[in-house]
Design a protein around this motif. Structure first.
Motif, PDB file in Angstrom:
ATOM      1  N   THR A 124     -19.958 -19.064   9.820  1.00 56.50           N
ATOM      2  CA  THR A 124     -20.322 -18.799   8.430  1.00 56.50           C
ATOM      3  C   THR A 124     -19.829 -17.427   7.988  1.00 56.50           C
ATOM      4  N   ILE A 125     -20.043 -16.419   8.818  1.00 53.92           N
ATOM      5  CA  ILE A 125     -19.590 -15.057   8.484  1.00 53.92           C
ATOM      6  C   ILE A 125     -18.085 -15.034   8.255  1.00 53.92           C
ATOM      7  N   ALA A 126     -17.327 -15.694   9.134  1.00 55.16           N
ATOM      8  CA  ALA A 126     -15.868 -15.706   8.999  1.00 55.16           C
ATOM      9  C   ALA A 126     -15.440 -16.489   7.761  1.00 55.16           C
ATOM     10  N   ALA A 127     -16.084 -17.637   7.509  1.00 58.06           N
ATOM     11  CA  ALA A 127     -15.710 -18.458   6.359  1.00 58.06           C
ATOM     12  C   ALA A 127     -15.972 -17.732   5.049  1.00 58.06           C
ATOM     13  N   VAL A 128     -17.105 -17.069   4.955  1.00 57.75           N
ATOM     14  CA  VAL A 128     -17.423 -16.319   3.742  1.00 57.75           C
ATOM     15  C   VAL A 128     -16.396 -15.203   3.529  1.00 57.75           C
ATOM     16  N   GLY A 129     -15.998 -14.554   4.606  1.00 53.38           N
ATOM     17  CA  GLY A 129     -15.010 -13.481   4.489  1.00 53.38           C
ATOM     18  C   GLY A 129     -13.668 -13.978   3.997  1.00 53.38           C
ATOM     19  N   THR A 130     -13.170 -15.056   4.598  1.00 54.59           N
ATOM     20  CA  THR A 130     -11.855 -15.555   4.202  1.00 54.59           C
ATOM     21  C   THR A 130     -11.889 -16.161   2.804  1.00 54.59           C
ATOM     22  N   SER A 131     -13.018 -16.751   2.418  1.00 60.24           N
ATOM     23  CA  SER A 131     -13.112 -17.302   1.067  1.00 60.24           C
ATOM     24  C   SER A 131     -13.095 -16.197   0.019  1.00 60.24           C
ATOM     25  N   ARG A 132     -13.412 -14.967   0.440  1.00 60.36           N
ATOM     26  CA  ARG A 132     -13.348 -13.809  -0.463  1.00 60.36           C
ATOM     27  C   ARG A 132     -12.043 -13.029  -0.274  1.00 60.36           C
ATOM     28  N   ASP A 133     -11.096 -13.639   0.455  1.00 58.07           N
ATOM     29  CA  ASP A 133      -9.786 -13.022   0.711  1.00 58.07           C
ATOM     30  C   ASP A 133      -9.902 -11.695   1.460  1.00 58.07           C
ATOM     31  N   MET A 134     -10.932 -11.574   2.309  1.00 55.90           N
ATOM     32  CA  MET A 134     -11.062 -10.384   3.154  1.00 55.90           C
ATOM     33  C   MET A 134     -10.141 -10.543   4.359  1.00 55.90           C
ATOM     34  N   PRO A 135      -9.537  -9.460   4.840  1.00 58.28           N
ATOM     35  CA  PRO A 135      -8.620  -9.559   5.977  1.00 58.28           C
ATOM     36  C   PRO A 135      -9.363  -9.816   7.285  1.00 58.28           C
ATOM     37  N   ALA A 178     -19.483  -0.208  18.454  1.00 57.67           N
ATOM     38  CA  ALA A 178     -18.218  -0.150  19.193  1.00 57.67           C
ATOM     39  C   ALA A 178     -18.199  -1.081  20.394  1.00 57.67           C
ATOM     40  N   LYS A 179     -19.337  -1.254  21.056  1.00 59.85           N
ATOM     41  CA  LYS A 179     -19.347  -2.053  22.289  1.00 59.85           C
ATOM     42  C   LYS A 179     -19.100  -3.537  22.039  1.00 59.85           C
ATOM     43  N   HIS A 180     -19.172  -3.966  20.777  1.00 57.65           N
ATOM     44  CA  HIS A 180     -18.945  -5.372  20.442  1.00 57.65           C
ATOM     45  C   HIS A 180     -17.539  -5.633  19.914  1.00 57.65           C
ATOM     46  N   GLU A 181     -16.692  -4.616  19.897  1.00 53.17           N
ATOM     47  CA  GLU A 181     -15.397  -4.767  19.226  1.00 53.17           C
ATOM     48  C   GLU A 181     -14.527  -5.839  19.872  1.00 53.17           C
ATOM     49  N   ALA A 182     -14.442  -5.865  21.191  1.00 52.30           N
ATOM     50  CA  ALA A 182     -13.568  -6.839  21.859  1.00 52.30           C
ATOM     51  C   ALA A 182     -14.028  -8.267  21.574  1.00 52.30           C
ATOM     52  N   ASP A 183     -15.331  -8.527  21.691  1.00 48.76           N
ATOM     53  CA  ASP A 183     -15.855  -9.870  21.430  1.00 48.76           C
ATOM     54  C   ASP A 183     -15.660 -10.253  19.968  1.00 48.76           C
ATOM     55  N   ALA A 184     -15.954  -9.322  19.065  1.00 46.33           N
ATOM     56  CA  ALA A 184     -15.822  -9.609  17.641  1.00 46.33           C
ATOM     57  C   ALA A 184     -14.371  -9.845  17.253  1.00 46.33           C
ATOM     58  N   THR A 185     -13.463  -9.111  17.860  1.00 54.85           N
ATOM     59  CA  THR A 185     -12.045  -9.279  17.544  1.00 54.85           C
ATOM     60  C   THR A 185     -11.548 -10.645  17.982  1.00 54.85           C
ATOM     61  N   ALA A 186     -11.955 -11.089  19.177  1.00 56.25           N
ATOM     62  CA  ALA A 186     -11.564 -12.421  19.650  1.00 56.25           C
ATOM     63  C   ALA A 186     -12.158 -13.515  18.773  1.00 56.25           C
ATOM     64  N   LEU A 187     -13.425 -13.352  18.386  1.00 54.23           N
ATOM     65  CA  LEU A 187     -14.072 -14.318  17.499  1.00 54.23           C
ATOM     66  C   LEU A 187     -13.381 -14.369  16.143  1.00 54.23           C
ATOM     67  N   ALA A 188     -13.054 -13.203  15.603  1.00 59.33           N
ATOM     68  CA  ALA A 188     -12.409 -13.151  14.292  1.00 59.33           C
ATOM     69  C   ALA A 188     -11.042 -13.811  14.326  1.00 59.33           C
ATOM     70  N   ALA A 189     -10.287 -13.586  15.387  1.00 58.70           N
ATOM     71  CA  ALA A 189      -8.962 -14.199  15.503  1.00 58.70           C
ATOM     72  C   ALA A 189      -9.061 -15.718  15.520  1.00 58.70           C
ATOM     73  N   ALA A 190     -10.058 -16.238  16.243  1.00 63.02           N
ATOM     74  CA  ALA A 190     -10.230 -17.693  16.306  1.00 63.02           C
ATOM     75  C   ALA A 190     -10.718 -18.249  14.977  1.00 63.02           C
ATOM     76  N   LEU A 191     -11.730 -17.619  14.391  1.00 62.46           N
ATOM     77  CA  LEU A 191     -12.384 -18.175  13.210  1.00 62.46           C
ATOM     78  C   LEU A 191     -11.635 -17.912  11.910  1.00 62.46           C
ATOM     79  N   THR A 192     -10.633 -17.038  11.945  1.00 58.04           N
ATOM     80  CA  THR A 192      -9.745 -16.907  10.787  1.00 58.04           C
ATOM     81  C   THR A 192      -8.453 -17.686  11.007  1.00 58.04           C
ATOM     82  N   TRP A 236      -6.181 -24.011  11.810  1.00 57.33           N
ATOM     83  CA  TRP A 236      -6.973 -23.601  12.969  1.00 57.33           C
ATOM     84  C   TRP A 236      -8.289 -22.965  12.553  1.00 57.33           C
ATOM     85  N   GLN A 237      -8.311 -22.333  11.387  1.00 59.98           N
ATOM     86  CA  GLN A 237      -9.573 -21.810  10.891  1.00 59.98           C
ATOM     87  C   GLN A 237     -10.570 -22.951  10.682  1.00 59.98           C
TER      88      GLN A 237
END
Length: 341
Positions: free
Chosen positions: A69-80, A167-181, A276-277
């Motif tokens: 949901t977080i990723a979908a809302v972001g991309t629907s708002r044209d967020m990078p 900061a400690k969540h950056e690696a996990d969040a980056t992998a999640l963002a790449a998949a969900l976008t 893929w998104q």
């Protein structure tokens, strides 16, 4: 005669024993709570980094739905993609990607937003779509946030008492963002074990798409429908208004929902990324929506298997073949979602 008091050495042993019992009880209670809330046991979902095969993040179906949901809302708002990674890291720190009904003082929801601080009503900030949208609104106001360190950008929005915690969540969040976008293909999988759901089937999938993406994910399907209708001389009109859930946003045949994917689907996103998104979104929602199978670009994910990796799709398709699948381009240009009901 009164019993003699225990010696100082014995009293020390008793105190240490009592303290150990308290610690063990606390640990046992934590384990029980984590088990009940889904924090222990088999996490059910997994995302791997496309850049580093050794990096993986495992999470629960509940967390997967909220992340999607977080990723979908972001991309629907044209967020990078960077904005989506910042939002996911923030939610991982604030709530472990759980829509909490409690928190520090009046903090609530995925981002622990406080109604008393102007983030919205309690009902609003515990609505994942609203919470994500208002987070992105504030993030967009941070100058040059894509150039900032993730924890700095997150802190500019959240103003947390622990500014370095993100900061400690950056690696996990980056992998999640790449998949969900959709920038990394076939990197998110879930077991898809069914959970209790209030609604299932193609109608529930369409409603969830509308909830997370608005009409953004659906508009491209309408354009595809309109083009075919024009070619066939059809006079049937299609509607993609946000006021109705029964949007002809996707072709439906039996238990199969087919989402055509076109270049114009989302700003700055080509067919493969958009596809893929949507495919990863479907997998993330598999348990909640009772989705059995997702197919895209010649790859297929199937729920309930011991190995949930994306594999080569079976030739000829499944129930997705037929009028809905073939007419919408059921090959690399369409995401095909098969539900259990």
């Amino acid at each position: 005669m009164p019993e003699p008091s225990p010696s100082p050495k014995r009293r020390g042993r008793l105190l240490r024993f009592g303290a150990a019992c308290v610690v063990l009880s606390a640990v046992a209670g934590y384990v029980v709570v984590q088990y009940v809330s889904g924090g222990a046991g088999d996490p059910g979902c997994r995302v791997v980094s496309a850049e580093d095969s050794g990096t993986a993040y495992e999470f629960t179906p509940e967390q997967a739905v909220n992340a999607a949901t977080i990723a979908a809302v972001g991309t629907s708002r044209d967020m990078p993609e960077r904005a989506v990674a910042i939002a996911l890291a923030t939610a991982l720190q604030e709530s472990a990607l759980r829509n909490l009904a409690h928190g520090d003082r009046d903090s609530l929801g995925l981002f622990q937003q406080r109604p008393s601080q102007g983030w919205g009503t309690a009902a609003q900030v515990t609505d994942p779509s609203y919470a994500a949208a208002v987070f992105y609104e504030h993030l967009a106001e941070v100058p040059d946030y894509t150039e900032l360190a993730l924890t700095v950008a997150a802190q500019r929005v959240q103003r947390s008492g622990y500014p370095e915690a993100y900061a400690k969540h950056e690696a996990d969040a980056t992998a999640l963002a790449a998949a969900l976008t959709g920038t990394s293909a076939a990197t998110l999988t879930c077991e898809g074990s069914p959970q209790t759901a209030t609604a299932t089937g193609p109608a529930a999938v369409r409603a969830a798409l509308l909830r997370d993406f608005g009409t953004d994910a659906l508009r491209e399907a309408d354009a595809e429908d309109d083009a075919q209708d024009d070619a066939e001389g059809s006079t049937e009109e299609a509607s993609a208004t946000a006021e109705t859930v029964d949007v002809p946003a996707a072709r439906t045949s039996g238990r199969t929902v087919t989402l055509p994917v076109t270049d114009g689907a989302a700003a700055g996103r080509g067919v493969s990324q958009r596809g893929w998104q949507l495919a990863h979104w479907a997998v993330a929602n598999a348990s909640a929506l009772h989705i059995e199978r997702v197919t895209y670009a010649g790859r297929e994910w199937t729920a309930g298997t011991t190995d949930t990796r994306w594999r080569a799709a079976r030739s000829g398709g499944t129930e997705a073949a037929g009028a809905a699948g073939s007419a919408a381009g059921a090959g690399t240009g369409a995401v095909r979602i098969v539900t259990a009901q």
